[in-house]
Design a protein around this motif. Structure first.
Motif, PDB file in Angstrom:
ATOM      1  N   MET A   1       6.088  16.735  38.599  1.00  0.00           N
ATOM      2  CA  MET A   1       6.809  17.340  37.503  1.00  0.00           C
ATOM      3  C   MET A   1       6.868  16.329  36.354  1.00  0.00           C
ATOM      4  SD  MET A   1       8.783  20.341  38.986  1.00  0.00           S
ATOM      5  CE  MET A   1       9.634  20.514  37.516  1.00  0.00           C
ATOM      6  N   ILE A   2       6.817  16.836  35.160  1.00  0.00           N
ATOM      7  CA  ILE A   2       6.884  15.995  33.964  1.00  0.00           C
ATOM      8  C   ILE A   2       8.266  16.154  33.354  1.00  0.00           C
ATOM      9  CG2 ILE A   2       5.878  15.550  31.703  1.00  0.00           C
ATOM     10  CD1 ILE A   2       3.289  16.842  32.778  1.00  0.00           C
ATOM     11  N   HIS A   3       8.940  15.042  33.154  1.00  0.00           N
ATOM     12  CA  HIS A   3      10.295  15.070  32.596  1.00  0.00           C
ATOM     13  C   HIS A   3      10.249  15.484  31.125  1.00  0.00           C
ATOM     14  CE1 HIS A   3      14.317  13.800  31.455  1.00  0.00           C
ATOM     15  NE2 HIS A   3      14.604  13.821  32.738  1.00  0.00           N
ATOM     16  N   THR A   4      11.290  16.144  30.662  1.00  0.00           N
ATOM     17  CA  THR A   4      11.341  16.628  29.275  1.00  0.00           C
ATOM     18  C   THR A   4      11.282  15.504  28.253  1.00  0.00           C
ATOM     19  OG1 THR A   4      13.757  16.679  29.399  1.00  0.00           O
ATOM     20  CG2 THR A   4      12.589  18.742  29.826  1.00  0.00           C
ATOM     21  N   ARG A   5      11.680  14.296  28.603  1.00  0.00           N
ATOM     22  CA  ARG A   5      11.621  13.184  27.646  1.00  0.00           C
ATOM     23  C   ARG A   5      10.185  12.791  27.299  1.00  0.00           C
ATOM     24  NH1 ARG A   5      13.846  10.410  32.206  1.00  0.00           N
ATOM     25  NH2 ARG A   5      12.155   9.364  33.316  1.00  0.00           N
ATOM     26  N   ASN A   6       9.212  13.238  28.111  1.00  0.00           N
ATOM     27  CA  ASN A   6       7.823  12.909  27.874  1.00  0.00           C
ATOM     28  C   ASN A   6       7.106  13.921  26.972  1.00  0.00           C
ATOM     29  OD1 ASN A   6       8.295  11.879  31.001  1.00  0.00           O
ATOM     30  ND2 ASN A   6       7.274  10.436  29.651  1.00  0.00           N
ATOM     31  N   TYR A   7       7.755  15.018  26.633  1.00  0.00           N
ATOM     32  CA  TYR A   7       7.162  16.032  25.759  1.00  0.00           C
ATOM     33  C   TYR A   7       7.462  15.709  24.303  1.00  0.00           C
ATOM     34  CZ  TYR A   7       6.240  19.182  29.682  1.00  0.00           C
ATOM     35  OH  TYR A   7       5.769  19.743  30.827  1.00  0.00           O
ATOM     36  N   ARG A   8       6.472  15.946  23.431  1.00  0.00           N
ATOM     37  CA  ARG A   8       6.679  15.728  21.993  1.00  0.00           C
ATOM     38  C   ARG A   8       5.966  16.851  21.245  1.00  0.00           C
ATOM     39  NH1 ARG A   8       3.795  12.443  17.987  1.00  0.00           N
ATOM     40  NH2 ARG A   8       2.240  12.230  19.598  1.00  0.00           N
ATOM     41  N   LEU A   9       6.685  17.508  20.338  1.00  0.00           N
ATOM     42  CA  LEU A   9       6.081  18.550  19.520  1.00  0.00           C
ATOM     43  C   LEU A   9       5.162  17.907  18.494  1.00  0.00           C
ATOM     44  CD1 LEU A   9       9.168  20.854  18.908  1.00  0.00           C
ATOM     45  CD2 LEU A   9       7.346  21.138  20.588  1.00  0.00           C
ATOM     46  N   THR A  10       3.995  18.488  18.291  1.00  0.00           N
ATOM     47  CA  THR A  10       3.031  17.934  17.347  1.00  0.00           C
ATOM     48  C   THR A  10       2.603  19.008  16.358  1.00  0.00           C
ATOM     49  OG1 THR A  10       1.140  18.470  18.740  1.00  0.00           O
ATOM     50  CG2 THR A  10       2.132  16.304  19.042  1.00  0.00           C
ATOM     51  N   GLY A  11       2.024  18.562  15.265  1.00  0.00           N
ATOM     52  CA  GLY A  11       1.528  19.480  14.253  1.00  0.00           C
ATOM     53  C   GLY A  11       0.545  18.781  13.348  1.00  0.00           C
ATOM     54  N   PRO A  12       0.009  19.496  12.378  1.00  0.00           N
ATOM     55  CA  PRO A  12      -0.937  18.889  11.453  1.00  0.00           C
ATOM     56  C   PRO A  12      -0.277  17.797  10.616  1.00  0.00           C
ATOM     57  CG  PRO A  12      -0.762  21.272  11.105  1.00  0.00           C
ATOM     58  CD  PRO A  12       0.238  20.893  12.131  1.00  0.00           C
ATOM     59  N   ASP A  13      -1.010  16.702  10.388  1.00  0.00           N
ATOM     60  CA  ASP A  13      -0.463  15.590   9.613  1.00  0.00           C
ATOM     61  C   ASP A  13      -0.149  15.984   8.178  1.00  0.00           C
ATOM     62  OD1 ASP A  13      -0.585  13.879  11.765  1.00  0.00           O
ATOM     63  OD2 ASP A  13      -2.608  13.190  11.268  1.00  0.00           O
ATOM     64  N   ASP A  14      -0.932  16.920   7.625  1.00  0.00           N
ATOM     65  CA  ASP A  14      -0.746  17.297   6.227  1.00  0.00           C
ATOM     66  C   ASP A  14       0.305  18.383   6.029  1.00  0.00           C
ATOM     67  OD1 ASP A  14      -2.303  19.203   7.487  1.00  0.00           O
ATOM     68  OD2 ASP A  14      -3.534  19.603   5.716  1.00  0.00           O
ATOM     69  N   GLN A  15       0.919  18.866   7.117  1.00  0.00           N
ATOM     70  CA  GLN A  15       1.940  19.907   7.015  1.00  0.00           C
ATOM     71  C   GLN A  15       3.164  19.529   7.853  1.00  0.00           C
ATOM     72  OE1 GLN A  15      -0.035  23.430   8.349  1.00  0.00           O
ATOM     73  NE2 GLN A  15      -1.106  23.739   6.418  1.00  0.00           N
ATOM     74  N   PRO A  16       4.012  18.649   7.335  1.00  0.00           N
ATOM     75  CA  PRO A  16       5.199  18.257   8.098  1.00  0.00           C
ATOM     76  C   PRO A  16       6.087  19.460   8.394  1.00  0.00           C
ATOM     77  CG  PRO A  16       5.117  17.135   5.957  1.00  0.00           C
ATOM     78  CD  PRO A  16       3.947  18.051   6.028  1.00  0.00           C
ATOM     79  N   GLY A  17       6.635  19.481   9.563  1.00  0.00           N
ATOM     80  CA  GLY A  17       7.531  20.566   9.945  1.00  0.00           C
ATOM     81  C   GLY A  17       6.830  21.741  10.606  1.00  0.00           C
ATOM     82  N   PRO A  27       0.119   9.676  32.034  1.00  0.00           N
ATOM     83  CA  PRO A  27      -1.292   9.492  32.384  1.00  0.00           C
ATOM     84  C   PRO A  27      -1.831  10.715  33.122  1.00  0.00           C
ATOM     85  CG  PRO A  27       0.101   8.219  33.872  1.00  0.00           C
ATOM     86  CD  PRO A  27       1.004   8.809  32.822  1.00  0.00           C
ATOM     87  N   VAL A  28      -3.089  11.007  32.886  1.00  0.00           N
ATOM     88  CA  VAL A  28      -3.746  12.106  33.594  1.00  0.00           C
ATOM     89  C   VAL A  28      -4.261  11.543  34.918  1.00  0.00           C
ATOM     90  CG1 VAL A  28      -5.639  13.748  33.558  1.00  0.00           C
ATOM     91  CG2 VAL A  28      -4.385  13.240  31.451  1.00  0.00           C
ATOM     92  N   LEU A  29      -3.718  12.027  35.995  1.00  0.00           N
ATOM     93  CA  LEU A  29      -4.104  11.526  37.307  1.00  0.00           C
ATOM     94  C   LEU A  29      -5.265  12.319  37.892  1.00  0.00           C
ATOM     95  CD1 LEU A  29      -0.535  11.001  38.813  1.00  0.00           C
ATOM     96  CD2 LEU A  29      -2.009   9.328  37.677  1.00  0.00           C
ATOM     97  N   ARG A  30      -5.307  13.602  37.586  1.00  0.00           N
ATOM     98  CA  ARG A  30      -6.355  14.445  38.133  1.00  0.00           C
ATOM     99  C   ARG A  30      -6.534  15.646  37.217  1.00  0.00           C
ATOM    100  NH1 ARG A  30      -5.261  17.150  43.834  1.00  0.00           N
ATOM    101  NH2 ARG A  30      -3.349  17.479  42.680  1.00  0.00           N
ATOM    102  N   ARG A  31      -7.773  16.025  36.981  1.00  0.00           N
ATOM    103  CA  ARG A  31      -8.061  17.193  36.152  1.00  0.00           C
ATOM    104  C   ARG A  31      -8.665  18.263  37.042  1.00  0.00           C
ATOM    105  NH1 ARG A  31     -12.541  17.110  31.551  1.00  0.00           N
ATOM    106  NH2 ARG A  31     -12.857  19.322  31.574  1.00  0.00           N
ATOM    107  N   ARG A  32      -8.103  19.452  36.987  1.00  0.00           N
ATOM    108  CA  ARG A  32      -8.598  20.546  37.809  1.00  0.00           C
ATOM    109  C   ARG A  32      -8.963  21.732  36.928  1.00  0.00           C
ATOM    110  NH1 ARG A  32      -4.385  22.493  41.769  1.00  0.00           N
ATOM    111  NH2 ARG A  32      -3.113  22.356  39.928  1.00  0.00           N
TER     112      ARG A  32
END
Length: 58
Positions: A1-17, A27-32
């Motif tokens: 499980m991934i803790h909520t503190r590790n999530y970050r909302l992202t967006g385009p650099d030229d459009q803040p907000g 880290p990615v431990l395994r890709r399926r």
């Protein structure tokens, strides 16, 4: 499980907000692969064209 503190909302650099995705700082431990997509012939043609453009072979 991934803790909520590790999530970050992202967006385009030229459009803040503007939120366009989520970044996770873990880290990615395994890709399926969940399943292979079944593409229609026209979708396969577009994917081939896109790959050629991105690879610089067109």
């Amino acid at each position: 499980m991934i803790h909520t503190r590790n999530y970050r909302l992202t967006g385009p650099d030229d459009q803040p907000g503007v939120v366009s995705g989520i970044s996770i700082d873990v880290p990615v431990l395994r890709r399926r692969v969940l399943r292979n997509a079944t593409l229609r012939p026209e979708q396969e043609d577009l994917l081939t064209l896109l790959r050629a453009v991105l690879d610089g072979t067109s």
